[in-house]
Design a protein around this motif. Sequence first.
Motif, mmCIF file in Angstrom:
data_model
loop_
_atom_site.group_PDB
_atom_site.id
_atom_site.type_symbol
_atom_site.label_atom_id
_atom_site.label_comp_id
_atom_site.label_asym_id
_atom_site.label_seq_id
_atom_site.Cartn_x
_atom_site.Cartn_y
_atom_site.Cartn_z
ATOM 1 N N GLY A 29 31.285 55.328 45.785
ATOM 2 C CA GLY A 29 31.445 55.497 47.224
ATOM 3 C C GLY A 29 30.334 54.874 48.035
ATOM 4 N N ARG A 30 29.213 54.544 47.407
ATOM 5 C CA ARG A 30 28.113 53.909 48.133
ATOM 6 C C ARG A 30 28.301 52.397 48.104
ATOM 7 N N ARG A 31 28.322 51.785 49.269
ATOM 8 C CA ARG A 31 28.670 50.366 49.350
ATOM 9 C C ARG A 31 27.443 49.459 49.481
ATOM 10 N N LYS A 32 26.422 49.919 50.193
ATOM 11 C CA LYS A 32 25.258 49.064 50.418
ATOM 12 C C LYS A 32 24.352 49.079 49.191
ATOM 13 N N PRO A 33 24.018 47.901 48.629
ATOM 14 C CA PRO A 33 23.154 47.869 47.438
ATOM 15 C C PRO A 33 21.716 48.238 47.770
ATOM 16 N N SER A 34 21.056 48.878 46.847
ATOM 17 C CA SER A 34 19.651 49.234 47.028
ATOM 18 C C SER A 34 18.772 48.006 46.811
ATOM 19 N N LYS A 35 17.521 48.111 47.241
ATOM 20 C CA LYS A 35 16.566 47.016 47.009
ATOM 21 C C LYS A 35 16.378 46.772 45.515
ATOM 22 N N ASP A 36 16.353 47.855 44.727
ATOM 23 C CA ASP A 36 16.188 47.695 43.280
ATOM 24 C C ASP A 36 17.358 46.927 42.679
ATOM 25 N N ARG A 37 18.549 47.171 43.196
ATOM 26 C CA ARG A 37 19.711 46.458 42.666
ATOM 27 C C ARG A 37 19.678 44.989 43.081
ATOM 28 N N GLN A 38 19.253 44.728 44.312
ATOM 29 C CA GLN A 38 19.108 43.341 44.744
ATOM 30 C C GLN A 38 18.063 42.620 43.888
ATOM 31 N N ALA A 39 16.964 43.322 43.597
ATOM 32 C CA ALA A 39 15.918 42.724 42.759
ATOM 33 C C ALA A 39 16.439 42.457 41.351
ATOM 34 N N ALA A 40 17.253 43.377 40.821
ATOM 35 C CA ALA A 40 17.816 43.188 39.480
ATOM 36 C C ALA A 40 18.727 41.966 39.439
ATOM 37 N N ALA A 41 19.495 41.758 40.518
ATOM 38 C CA ALA A 41 20.384 40.591 40.578
ATOM 39 C C ALA A 41 19.595 39.296 40.627
ATOM 40 N N ASP A 43 16.504 38.871 39.615
ATOM 41 C CA ASP A 43 15.818 38.718 38.322
ATOM 42 C C ASP A 43 16.768 38.101 37.299
ATOM 43 N N SER A 44 18.011 38.522 37.334
ATOM 44 C CA SER A 44 19.016 37.960 36.436
ATOM 45 C C SER A 44 19.191 36.468 36.701
ATOM 46 N N ALA A 45 19.194 36.092 37.980
ATOM 47 C CA ALA A 45 19.313 34.680 38.332
ATOM 48 C C ALA A 45 18.116 33.876 37.828
ATOM 49 N N THR A 46 16.939 34.476 37.901
ATOM 50 C CA THR A 46 15.739 33.802 37.395
ATOM 51 C C THR A 46 15.848 33.562 35.892
ATOM 52 N N VAL A 47 16.384 34.536 35.172
ATOM 53 C CA VAL A 47 16.586 34.369 33.729
ATOM 54 C C VAL A 47 17.566 33.225 33.465
ATOM 55 N N ASP A 48 18.610 33.131 34.283
ATOM 56 C CA ASP A 48 19.554 32.006 34.144
ATOM 57 C C ASP A 48 18.826 30.677 34.305
ATOM 58 N N VAL A 49 17.955 30.605 35.304
ATOM 59 C CA VAL A 49 17.201 29.374 35.556
ATOM 60 C C VAL A 49 16.338 29.023 34.349
ATOM 61 N N CYS A 180 8.796 32.675 43.791
ATOM 62 C CA CYS A 180 8.990 33.619 44.897
ATOM 63 C C CYS A 180 8.748 35.046 44.406
ATOM 64 N N PRO A 181 7.868 35.796 45.084
ATOM 65 C CA PRO A 181 7.563 37.156 44.615
ATOM 66 C C PRO A 181 8.727 38.122 44.756
ATOM 67 N N ALA A 182 9.672 37.836 45.662
ATOM 68 C CA ALA A 182 10.798 38.752 45.861
ATOM 69 C C ALA A 182 11.950 37.992 46.523
ATOM 70 N N PRO A 183 12.746 37.243 45.759
ATOM 71 C CA PRO A 183 13.852 36.492 46.365
ATOM 72 C C PRO A 183 14.833 37.374 47.121
ATOM 73 N N GLN A 212 27.534 40.693 44.618
ATOM 74 C CA GLN A 212 27.593 42.131 44.896
ATOM 75 C C GLN A 212 26.465 42.608 45.799
ATOM 76 N N VAL A 213 25.348 41.898 45.815
ATOM 77 C CA VAL A 213 24.178 42.419 46.539
ATOM 78 C C VAL A 213 23.807 41.615 47.782
ATOM 79 N N PHE A 214 24.366 40.406 47.936
ATOM 80 C CA PHE A 214 24.032 39.607 49.108
ATOM 81 C C PHE A 214 25.109 39.758 50.181
#
Length: 229
Positions: A29-41, A43-49, A180-183, A212-214
């Motif tokens: 039921g919660r729609r807005k992602p948390s900062k931690d979830r945005q950071a996790a996303a 971080d995942s992109a950085t691993v892809d890179v 970037c310290p916090a994309p 999901q987070v942007f």
Amino acid sequence: MARDPSPVARQKARDDSDLAWARTRPPVGRRKPSKDRQAAATDSATVDVVDWLSENPDTIDRIQEIGDVLAGPVIKEIDKRFGGSKPRDSRRQLTNHFWCDLLVAVAEAIEKFSKAMDRIPEYVTTVILQSRKAEGRSVLLEALVGLAVRTAWEPIKSMIHTAGIEELQRTCRILAVLICPAPEDHKAVQDSALLPLAEEGMLETSRERLEQVFPADWVRRLREGLGEA
């Protein structure tokens, strides 16, 4: 990590980012992602890179070359002109997303001014100052920003003839994401680095998480870019 022939460290980074993503799953039921979830996303992109870089060692060398320019001649010039008796204080101002601002602005400028290279430093300086103002970041002297840009641009410009425009843009975008310290808190990196890298397919594993987070506008532009591809 990308240079390491063993995949162990990269796999651990992948596992850590997957775990962080799972741990930050929002309640039903919660729609807005948390900062931690945005950071996790992101971080995942950085691993892809990093995974992509492990298969493209030539790009690693170019990233190292640009990184050395920023950490060497650019810092040296800033220390000389703006450091005074406390160069560390001057450098500390630049830890607030300045270097990733510079890299994504260069990547954008290359695309806009590929036929008018001499105008790029002026354009990059303007983009950085406008971006920082729009995002509410610390104000930097225009002269300091201009000096950093001009000092960085000359060696970067020379790489166009050896690497090509598209590869140089990709290099700047990748380095911006990596340093970037916090994309998740840096719109310029989201729009001018993560978005084009996702459209290019480099962030294939993490694309769904980023969607999901942007914001919806970011997702729309990503899907339009993929449609054009």
